[in-house]
Design a protein around this motif. Sequence first.
Motif, short mmCIF file in Angstrom:
data_model
loop_
_atom_site.label_atom_id
_atom_site.label_comp_id
_atom_site.label_asym_id
_atom_site.label_seq_id
_atom_site.Cartn_x
_atom_site.Cartn_y
_atom_site.Cartn_z
N LEU B 54 73.86 46.02 57.98
CA LEU B 54 73.65 46.11 56.53
C LEU B 54 73.52 47.57 56.11
O LEU B 54 72.53 48.23 56.44
N GLY B 55 74.52 48.06 55.44
CA GLY B 55 74.52 49.45 54.99
C GLY B 55 75.46 50.30 55.83
O GLY B 55 75.45 50.21 57.06
N GLY B 56 76.29 51.08 55.14
CA GLY B 56 77.27 51.93 55.82
C GLY B 56 76.96 53.40 55.64
O GLY B 56 77.85 54.22 55.42
N GLY B 57 75.67 53.74 55.72
CA GLY B 57 75.25 55.14 55.75
C GLY B 57 75.26 55.61 57.21
O GLY B 57 75.80 54.92 58.08
N PRO B 58 74.64 56.75 57.48
CA PRO B 58 74.61 57.27 58.85
C PRO B 58 74.08 56.28 59.87
O PRO B 58 74.70 56.08 60.93
N ALA B 59 72.96 55.61 59.59
CA ALA B 59 72.38 54.68 60.57
C ALA B 59 73.31 53.49 60.80
O ALA B 59 73.54 53.08 61.94
N GLY B 60 73.86 52.96 59.72
CA GLY B 60 74.72 51.79 59.84
C GLY B 60 76.01 52.09 60.58
O GLY B 60 76.41 51.36 61.50
N LEU B 61 76.66 53.18 60.21
CA LEU B 61 77.94 53.49 60.83
C LEU B 61 77.78 53.92 62.28
O LEU B 61 78.60 53.59 63.14
#
Lengths: 526, 526
Positions: B54-61
């Motif tokens: 959930l989420g495609g920021g640094p942590a997600g990607l």
Amino acid sequence: MKGLGATGGAGLAYGAMSTLGLAPSTAAPARTFQPLAAGDLIGKVKGSHSVVVLGGGPAGLCSAFELQKAGYTVTVLEARTRPGGRVWTARGGTEETDLSGETQKCTFSEGHFYNVGATRIPQSHITLDYCRELGVEIQGFGNQNANTFVNYQSGTSLSGQSVTYRAAKADTFGYMSELLKKATDQGALDQVLSREDKDALSEFLSDFGDLSDDGRYLGSSRRGYDSEPGAGLNFGTEKKPFAMQEVIRSGIGRNFSFDFGYDQAMMMFTPVGGMDRIYYAFQDRIGTDNIVFGAEVTSMKNVSEGVTVEYTAGGSKKSITADYAICTIPPHLVGRLQNNLPGDVLTALKAAKPSSSGKLGIEYSRRWWETEDRIYGGASNTDKDISQIMFPYDHYNSDRGVVVAYYSSGKRQEAFESLTHRQRLAKAIAEGSEIHGEKYTRDISSSFSGSWRRTKYSESAWANWAGSGGSHGGAATPEYEKLLEPVDKIYFAGDHLSNAIAWQHGALTSARDVVTHIHERVAQEA
Amino acid sequence: MKGLGATGGAGLAYGAMSTLGLAPSTAAPARTFQPLAAGDLIGKVKGSHSVVVLGGGPAGLCSAFELQKAGYTVTVLEARTRPGGRVWTARGGTEETDLSGETQKCTFSEGHFYNVGATRIPQSHITLDYCRELGVEIQGFGNQNANTFVNYQSGTSLSGQSVTYRAAKADTFGYMSELLKKATDQGALDQVLSREDKDALSEFLSDFGDLSDDGRYLGSSRRGYDSEPGAGLNFGTEKKPFAMQEVIRSGIGRNFSFDFGYDQAMMMFTPVGGMDRIYYAFQDRIGTDNIVFGAEVTSMKNVSEGVTVEYTAGGSKKSITADYAICTIPPHLVGRLQNNLPGDVLTALKAAKPSSSGKLGIEYSRRWWETEDRIYGGASNTDKDISQIMFPYDHYNSDRGVVVAYYSSGKRQEAFESLTHRQRLAKAIAEGSEIHGEKYTRDISSSFSGSWRRTKYSESAWANWAGSGGSHGGAATPEYEKLLEPVDKIYFAGDHLSNAIAWQHGALTSARDVVTHIHERVAQEA
Ligand SMILES: Cc1cc2nc3c(=O)[nH]c(=O)nc-3n(C[C@H](O)[C@H](O)[C@H](O)COP(=O)(O)OP(=O)(O)OC[C@H]3O[C@@H](n4cnc5c(N)ncnc54)[C@H](O)[C@@H]3O)c2cc1C
Ligand SMILES: Cc1cc2nc3c(=O)[nH]c(=O)nc-3n(C[C@H](O)[C@H](O)[C@H](O)COP(=O)(O)OP(=O)(O)OC[C@H]3O[C@@H](n4cnc5c(N)ncnc54)[C@H](O)[C@@H]3O)c2cc1C
């Protein structure tokens, strides 16, 4: 010409007689440079006038460029087969035979290089304006790095140990702040500091030194971590501070002032792809038709029609006569030319003493400094002969790179000068590995070194004026002043005639002054 | 998962069970990062396992990238139509409607941009290793500049005056050295310093402070010149020092420690072309088939088969069930999802307090900061609401560029937050022109601002953990520790769960820890 520069530089001095009206206005604010633009230095000359320029380094090429803009016919005679003089970038294909007869061929990988001479440019230098005018792309140059090392001999337990700049600074500033705060609190400075001063100073010191509430330095995250903090409960392990006495006695702070020196403070810049890009750009603008490479000047004489210069090129002797000559050949080499210079000028030229400096570049096939030491650019400093190890400012994060394994001057360079390249490399690796460890000795692809005393057409890194205390300018000796005057139609230019010796800025501003002076004279004589 | 990170990070924790044997050896030296390479984090998983991110920021990607390498089927759900989250680069074409309903369209010229969120990377951060692994080109970032200004209010004649960092440092270090030397010479510190210590300290202070032979600070070329030294007799005019009392009371040194702070000290880096380049590179490696953009998650529930996530995309409601979920949605927004999280987890999420920060970029059609102020990169600092003015690190010496007219946080950002973009611009120009003069108001092509509290899908710049004193990590509160544990098959990741809050490093290391933990669990359950 004496005093000319002091009135505000080339543009101002000539402003009044600009035929195109493009000279900078005298109302320009004093503290800023006037950015250069085509034609802004001097107006167009009337009639046809010729100038022969001796030497195609920064002073020579800048002179030719500005004179051409003003409508002069210019011929540059350059002994080497490349432009730039002491701006020399070694890359794959570079070949050089030094004065001891040893030939080195540089085999660095495609795109890799290092600058054997000039490598960095401060923001204030006119060199950056020429980069703008010539369309030479620039990039940041790492002239300071918290992660590089200092490594000095001392009578302490830090002797010969590699300490990061960040640790050295945190500890030095920490203890320095603690000591000053203590002295202040004890009233030792009450004669000079009021209550209000003391409070303000104390607040500054607490922050600057990262002091505890009771005014002590107990270490700081600024020093760095033995293991890097990460996520979750990985807080990292902060490195422990050294003891105050060690910090003070080890001398680890001896190089800190470099960081805020006038011409070394960040930000610093350099052309993308090597410093020589500037002089190839000058060459393109001047036109190769107007530059004779491989032209070794052997004679320079004032004659009734102007100046006659003799040179050898392609094995044959040639001669050229022009209205004026600008001689940018290093001063200690000018006396070797056949000449009719007066005795006092020859004596003055001898006062410019040659000096030693040199570098050695190692191409590694692994960027261990980045992956292992977390060093991206900047330099490690030491009191060993290598003096410093400079890390590349290009190809970050790639698979190879050229490290400058020493950049030394004076006595320390003399320790390398008389060695063969292989011997220099061995010494550089031996000393470097004491600083960066055993990995320094591995993954070496190739290397290339230059020693300016042993380099033909230079035989010196930069001039030290006898009687000036070896300063890099700012101390005008009688001999220096003598050479600011033309000898009939012959003018001298170069960084040695500036207050920025060992900087391109000095050579470029010297060239601009001389060009302005010639132009002023031509206008007066018309 | 508690304590996992503390054992040495993802690689070490999983090292023993790596099926490919590619995990980093535990014998690796403690102080260095293991550079990342494909497959080095964890070995290949046996069987087929799915994870929804959930989420495609640094942590997600980063989670998705590492999980894919290990053989997991991964789907990333990202509400925005771009990757990177708070890594957001504004350039021509960028369009954003904020939570007040105002729409801005960025019209910067081709190739020009600024980073509304993350902009710089210290050498120690794993972010640089991902740049290496992903082939994202990096360049130096100007995080310190002797030529930028400080401008603060004070009860001295320096109040509201722009002073260069170089002058502020030269004077501060000069007087500080003079005072400490005086106190030492007078014997005020004889209880802590021996004769030998005093001599060594004195030598350091003379150099560090540029003191006269009799130990006084009388000014220094380090401060700079009113007119630049050039050739001939143009020695330049050194700027005169401020009086000691002014220097101490004006507080011009208040920001010096930034320069050697752990994560701000030079050298600093940034990707060429904008920070978002990293996340477009992640996107390319993960594959756009595996990322759903415009997917706003509305529900996240542990179910018997794993985790079911509902989201809206393209106007329709969708649902996905996977073995595990990694939730990188900012913590203060998670409670808004339909969920079956336990009460203590929901309470813990509420302890992550949102904070204010924002920037405004102005494109100028003239690089006056370079040609007039001789500033190439770096930032001017002030106690006005704009806090700082950051100069571009790209397109040096060209004809235009984007200046970050403010980058403020907390109270000072709140002064901008509720304004319309036009009002923000007016305030930024008014304050900026008090620092850089009237030229600040001219040659403006366009502008674009971002306020993180008002930005959809963020509503905060970074989390402040209640009870942690607003630190950027390093203080584990009970709520923080709570969220390090998975809730059945749901894991939380993001910079808020790290000791590098407000740094990509925190998000990336958090992702790596979570991925390692899931993998460890799958291996144990196999
Ligand atoms: C090790 C080192 C580091 C440096 N670092 C920096 C730096 O970081 N930044 C910076 O700005 N500057 C730096 N400099 C200084 C810079 O290189 C010089 O200031 C600049 O090159 C001087 O230009 P010039 O034209 O006066 O002399 P030179 O560059 O020496 O040019 C003189 C020219 O005359 C030619 N010549 C000599 N004899 C003859 C002859 N008989 N016939 C024809 N031609 C002849 C030479 O081949 C040469 O091209 C450095 C120099 C050195 C040596
Ligand atoms: C002003 C500012 C300056 C910064 N400066 C730096 C810096 O210089 N260097 C540095 O390294 N770091 C910096 N950072 C920090 C860096 O941006 C963050 O650490 C990083 O972005 C955190 O990554 P994340 O994945 O944890 O969170 P985010 O980046 O916030 O990613 C979370 C993602 O979740 C998505 N999302 C939210 N709600 C939903 C939903 N309902 N459904 C689907 N998706 C959703 C968001 O769109 C977003 O893409 C800065 C941040 C800010 C705000």
